[in-house]
Design a protein around this motif. Structure first.
Motif, mmCIF file in Angstrom:
data_model
loop_
_atom_site.group_PDB
_atom_site.id
_atom_site.type_symbol
_atom_site.label_atom_id
_atom_site.label_comp_id
_atom_site.label_asym_id
_atom_site.label_seq_id
_atom_site.Cartn_x
_atom_site.Cartn_y
_atom_site.Cartn_z
ATOM 1 N N ARG A 72 0.812 -1.235 0.000
ATOM 2 C CA ARG A 72 0.000 0.000 0.000
ATOM 3 C C ARG A 72 0.834 1.269 0.000
ATOM 4 O O ARG A 72 0.557 2.205 -0.745
ATOM 5 N N MET A 73 1.875 1.292 0.867
ATOM 6 C CA MET A 73 2.663 2.525 1.002
ATOM 7 C C MET A 73 3.390 2.826 -0.314
ATOM 8 O O MET A 73 3.380 3.962 -0.799
ATOM 9 N N GLY A 74 4.003 1.783 -0.916
ATOM 10 C CA GLY A 74 4.717 1.985 -2.183
ATOM 11 C C GLY A 74 3.762 2.377 -3.295
ATOM 12 O O GLY A 74 4.077 3.241 -4.133
ATOM 13 N N PHE A 75 2.578 1.771 -3.301
ATOM 14 C CA PHE A 75 1.595 2.106 -4.347
ATOM 15 C C PHE A 75 1.158 3.570 -4.196
ATOM 16 O O PHE A 75 1.001 4.289 -5.175
ATOM 17 N N ALA A 76 0.952 3.993 -2.945
ATOM 18 C CA ALA A 76 0.543 5.393 -2.720
ATOM 19 C C ALA A 76 1.647 6.345 -3.184
ATOM 20 O O ALA A 76 1.378 7.396 -3.776
ATOM 21 N N LEU A 77 2.908 5.960 -2.954
ATOM 22 C CA LEU A 77 4.034 6.814 -3.379
ATOM 23 C C LEU A 77 4.114 6.883 -4.903
ATOM 24 O O LEU A 77 4.326 7.958 -5.484
ATOM 25 N N ALA A 78 3.929 5.732 -5.553
ATOM 26 C CA ALA A 78 4.007 5.711 -7.016
ATOM 27 C C ALA A 78 2.891 6.566 -7.609
ATOM 28 O O ALA A 78 3.116 7.361 -8.535
ATOM 29 N N ALA A 79 1.677 6.439 -7.039
ATOM 30 C CA ALA A 79 0.536 7.207 -7.563
ATOM 31 C C ALA A 79 0.754 8.702 -7.350
ATOM 32 O O ALA A 79 0.457 9.529 -8.225
#
Ligand code: CTP
Length: 416
Positions: free
Chosen positions: A222-229
């Motif tokens: 989740r954290m990495g996905f939020a950063l990528a988005a």
């Protein structure tokens, strides 16, 4: 200068709101105090009137306060609603949309960001009702400055003390600066990341024991996905290197799916060759089975010993890239998942790994770290530490990338 509504609710630490108010004023902000009836039992409105130089709002029914529907007028005028201390009662009312006094009506009426500094007895704070209310508020975008541990007015020792006034002021100022730099609706955000190449890693890695079994970890990605988005929203060209997760990755420039730490190492080093920033949010295995079995390992009556060997440290290898010697290599961001001595260990990790920024994550908390939707972190770089209060992982991603943007601009100022 911004106008801040400082909500004061009925807790023994209401007197500390005076220090919070002073701190906000020292940062150049104008404060209007809004007190609940119970707050008035702990501290008098005259104190706030004297230090804010404004009439203190204590009731919806004060003559004159409805001439221009005051809670709506103030709701429009403020840049931040900060409630410190915030009782379980106020948290409950906010979470359930109850508007039976000025402060709870103001909470519903304003579109300004809202920051709560809870303070209460440890058992109240840990009660599922309060926990659920706080979770609901955080999921709706409310920010929370975590209460501290220590001696409570009720005689107990535990979590529930109002956070230090200076930390509350820092969180408020950080929130305001983020809101100030937000772009008007429809306009592209003026971001230092625009047109840069950003590599983000997310999720766990799986280290195979045999064709059926593996060693993994609890990272959801989740954290990495939020950063990528968020990097994508700021105009960066994003490569997301994702370990095995059940969540759908966001739509970004390129998604590279990997399984093991070795595969992640290869994918990240490849993408990093042309990257400006690499954010290692993935929980990469530190050890992998030395010789994964070719066939499924059958059970025996005895115990099983696995021999593990170290994986290669991706961040450490990135830090050694020749391009980094000339300060032209990618800016490196790591995560430190810790369960004790969080800031000290993360500070040490940042130096050891030779990276610019480390995000310290206390994963012993139930509401932060692995497999939850919220997080609270401390950002550590060469200039020091910054606490990012409990909020959605999207909010934390914004705070991390705000700091990355700052570090990039500092670096380019140094080079030019
Ligand atoms: N990391 C990495 N390569 C690895 C392992 C971890 O790049 N082989 C990155 C992670 O993505 C994270 C940071 O390094 O950004 C975590 O640092 P690490 O030293 O692995 O710490 P932990 O494993 O969390 O803990 P410790 O070293 O304290 O056991």
């Amino acid at each position: 200068m911004s106008l801040i509504a400082l909500g004061v609710t009925g807790g023994i630490s209401a007197y500390k709101a005076v220090e919070v108010c002073r701190g906000l004023q020292q940062h150049g902000h104008d404060v209007v105090a809004v007190m609940t009836h119970s707050a008035e039992r702990f501290i008098g409105p005259v104190t706030f009137e004297a230090i804010t130089g404004r009439q203190v709002i204590t009731s919806q029914w004060t003559p004159g306060s409805n001439a221009d529907i005051e809670h709506v007028a103030i709701a429009d005028a403020i840049a931040l609603l900060l409630v410190a201390p915030c009782t379980a009662n106020a948290i409950g009312k906010f979470a359930h949309g109850i508007a039976d006094d000025f402060l709870s009506s103001l909470y519903l009426a304003t579109r300004a960001p809202c920051l709560l500094a809870p303070a209460m007895n440890s058992n109240m704070l840990a009660h599922p009702a309060v926990e659920e209310n706080l979770r609901a508020l955080v999921a709706r975008g409310v920010h929370v400055v975590d209460p501290g541990d220590g001696y409570l007015a009720c005689g107990w020792v535990g979590k529930g003390r109002l956070a230090e006034p200076a930390d509350i002021v820092d969180a408020a100022v950080a929130l305001l600066s983020r809101t100030d730099s937000a772009s008007p609706p429809g306009a592209a955000p003026p971001s230092a990341l625009r047109a840069l190449r950003v590599v983000v890693t997310a999720g766990p890695t799986y280290e195979d024991i045999d064709p059926v079994r593996y060693l993994g970890n609890r990272s959801s990605g989740r954290m990495g996905f939020a950063l990528a988005a968020e990097a994508m929203r700021r105009g960066a060209t994003v490569t997301l290197v994702a370990g095995p997760t059940s969540l759908e990755p966001p739509t970004v420039g390129e998604v590279v799916r990997v399984r093991s730490a070795a595969e992640m190492h290869a994918a990240v080093l490849d993408a990093a060759a042309t990257a400006d920033v690499v954010v290692m949010a993935a929980a990469v295995a530190d050890y992998t089975p030395t010789e994964p079995a070719e066939h499924k390992v059958p059970k025996t009556s005895g115990s099983l010993t696995l021999t593990l060997q170290r994986t290669r440290d991706i961040l450490a290898d990135l830090a050694e890239l020749p391009s980094r010697a000339s300060a032209a290599g990618p800016l490196l961001v790591g995560f430190a998942a810790e369960t004790g001595d969080v800031v000290a260990r993360a500070t040490d990790k940042r130096t050891r790994k030779g990276i610019e920024l480390i995000v310290a994550n206390d994963v012993s908390r139930p509401d932060a770290g692995f497999d939850v939707e919220t997080n609270a972190v401390t950002l550590i770089d060469a200039e020091g530490e910054r606490f990012v209060p409990l909020q959605s992982k999207e909010g934390v991603a914004q705070a991390i990338l705000d700091r990355v943007e700052y570090l990039l601009s500092e670096r380019s100022a140094r080079i030019s």
